[in-house]
Design a protein around this motif. Structure first.
Motif, short mmCIF file in Angstrom:
data_model
loop_
_atom_site.label_atom_id
_atom_site.label_comp_id
_atom_site.label_asym_id
_atom_site.label_seq_id
_atom_site.Cartn_x
_atom_site.Cartn_y
_atom_site.Cartn_z
N ARG A 1 0.93 -1.47 0.05
CA ARG A 1 -0.05 0.03 -0.28
C ARG A 1 1.06 1.06 0.22
O ARG A 1 0.64 2.46 -0.65
CB ARG A 1 -1.40 0.06 1.48
CG ARG A 1 -2.27 -1.40 1.25
CD ARG A 1 -3.55 -0.04 1.75
NE ARG A 1 -3.10 -0.48 3.05
CZ ARG A 1 -3.40 0.35 4.01
NH1 ARG A 1 -4.16 1.29 4.11
NH2 ARG A 1 -3.12 -0.13 5.52
N PRO B 1 3.26 7.83 9.48
CA PRO B 1 2.82 7.93 9.79
C PRO B 1 3.45 7.17 11.75
O PRO B 1 3.26 6.16 11.20
CB PRO B 1 1.87 9.07 10.61
CG PRO B 1 1.03 8.68 9.04
CD PRO B 1 1.53 7.32 8.73
N GLY B 2 4.68 7.31 12.21
CA GLY B 2 4.83 6.33 13.61
C GLY B 2 3.96 7.19 14.73
O GLY B 2 3.55 7.62 14.35
N ILE C 1 6.34 13.34 11.76
CA ILE C 1 5.22 14.06 11.03
C ILE C 1 5.05 15.50 10.67
O ILE C 1 4.63 15.72 9.48
CB ILE C 1 4.32 12.91 11.41
CG1 ILE C 1 3.31 12.46 9.84
CG2 ILE C 1 3.98 14.08 12.46
CD1 ILE C 1 3.90 11.95 8.77
N ARG D 1 4.93 17.14 6.95
CA ARG D 1 4.45 17.36 6.09
C ARG D 1 4.66 19.21 5.42
O ARG D 1 3.68 19.75 4.40
CB ARG D 1 3.06 17.67 6.98
CG ARG D 1 1.85 16.66 7.37
CD ARG D 1 1.58 16.82 7.76
NE ARG D 1 1.01 15.19 8.98
CZ ARG D 1 0.02 14.93 10.00
NH1 ARG D 1 0.43 15.72 11.12
NH2 ARG D 1 -0.73 13.83 10.29
N GLU E 1 -1.11 10.40 3.32
CA GLU E 1 -0.29 9.20 3.73
C GLU E 1 -1.48 8.10 3.83
O GLU E 1 -2.10 8.38 3.21
CB GLU E 1 -0.78 10.13 5.03
CG GLU E 1 -0.71 11.70 5.28
CD GLU E 1 -0.48 12.50 6.65
OE1 GLU E 1 -0.54 10.89 7.66
OE2 GLU E 1 -0.04 13.51 6.84
N ASP F 1 -2.65 4.94 5.89
CA ASP F 1 -2.64 4.87 7.59
C ASP F 1 -3.05 3.21 7.62
O ASP F 1 -3.73 2.23 7.40
CB ASP F 1 -4.84 5.15 7.54
CG ASP F 1 -5.30 4.81 8.01
OD1 ASP F 1 -4.62 4.40 9.21
OD2 ASP F 1 -6.48 4.23 8.43
N SER F 2 -1.09 3.15 8.53
CA SER F 2 -1.53 0.98 9.12
C SER F 2 -0.87 1.63 9.93
O SER F 2 0.48 1.86 10.38
CB SER F 2 -0.21 1.52 7.51
OG SER F 2 0.04 -0.18 8.23
#
Lengths: 202, 202
Positions: free
Chosen positions: B100, B112-113, B137, B141, B153, B155-156
């Motif tokens: 992804r 993001p973390g 992050i 941005r 971004e 999303d995971s």
């Protein structure tokens, strides 16, 4: 699909006590609930709030004073057809993230939460029941397996990020786009950086 | 696309010192690196390890003793075309999650973390540079915005879960499927439950 949002309006978010008093916790929990419920609406479903006490809001409310497991499992038993259960403290949830949850195939779809939780579920199998204690994601995988349900998981940081602890507020400030993030800013919270890690200050 | 995996083989994972000694941290960090690199390979890319000292492994290694920012930005400046930067401690990364990331459109794609970090990046804009300090992050941005890059971004939860602290080891035991999870089990780690939260014990 029925979408159920469990919500504790009486003593919500006790782990936020170090930074929010009881009235603030109620307001903030309510802001998160409204974010989650309106995001569910935005992807085409009507949420039902499953609350421990009556909630004055624009969505249908079912009051059930029992434990979370008992209340949710009663809904699962009573409702015919697919049921989704979405936690009320997913302040980072977006239409994309919830859309992926609802669209995912499988008899049981799980969205893991950080720390072993299960933050959202789609149950399309009549025998599925919840058990939210401890590492619930492990229990829910086992329950799905035991009833012979096809299981899928949704990989979403936004759905994994429930808001329980003060450190979680940093995630809301970093990634939230709704009422909960606005509420924090209005009440003086901002990002801080200590020892290379992001935290919050007020 | 070039996929760069920054890796510190000398003093890795210092925040795991309370539960792992230096030799164990090196072994565990190496297991995570192998998980990440082989998962990158499984979706059709060859990783290059960008290491602080020489690493004996099956993938190409570039040694750069400078800071993470300096080393990564040098690679971004030198390499023509798209570059992905994937952190070596994403022990939960799956082919789906990295697929992804690599497939997402945009000049700059950020994963993001937790805690404000940036755990993976795809840079398709020649002017993009990294800044991994503090809430990276937010910085990334801004950098993408300032160079006029179209930003996306991913999303995971799996890509958001870098492994830094002892609490993160619980996520590896709950969700990991590779060498890092196996290493922990072989070295006596298992899930524990304290006060309703999941932790680890050994």
């Amino acid at each position: 699909m029925h979408v159920v949002v469990p919500f504790d309006g009486r003593e919500p978010k006790t782990r936020l006590s170090p930074v929010l008093d009881i009235e603030e916790r109620r307001e903030f929990a309510r802001a998160m609930l409204e974010d989650v419920a309106s995001t569910i609406e935005s992807v085409g479903f009507e949420p039902t709030i499953l609350a421990t006490s009556d909630v004055d809001c624009e969505w249908p409310v079912v009051v059930d004073e029992r434990t979370l497991d008992a209340a949710v499992n009663d809904r699962l038993a009573e409702i015919d057809g697919p049921v989704a259960i979405v936690m009320a403290d997913l302040a980072l949830a977006t239409p994309d993230a919830l859309g992926r949850l609802f669209a995912a195939g499988g008899d049981v779809v799980l969205a893991p939460g950080r720390g072993g939780g299960t933050n959202a579920i789609v149950a399309r199998h009549p025998d599925f029941r919840v058990d939210y204690h401890d590492a619930s994601i492990t229990d829910h995988r086992e329950i799905a397996h035991d009833i012979g349900a096809e299981m899928a998981e949704v990989d979403s940081f936004r759905l994994a990020s429930d808001v329980d602890d003060p450190a979680d507020l940093a995630e809301v400030l970093l990634h939230g786009e709704g009422r909960a993030a606005a509420w924090l800013r209005e009440h003086g919270f901002e990002l801080a950086s200590e020892a290379g890690r992001v935290s919050i200050e007020r």
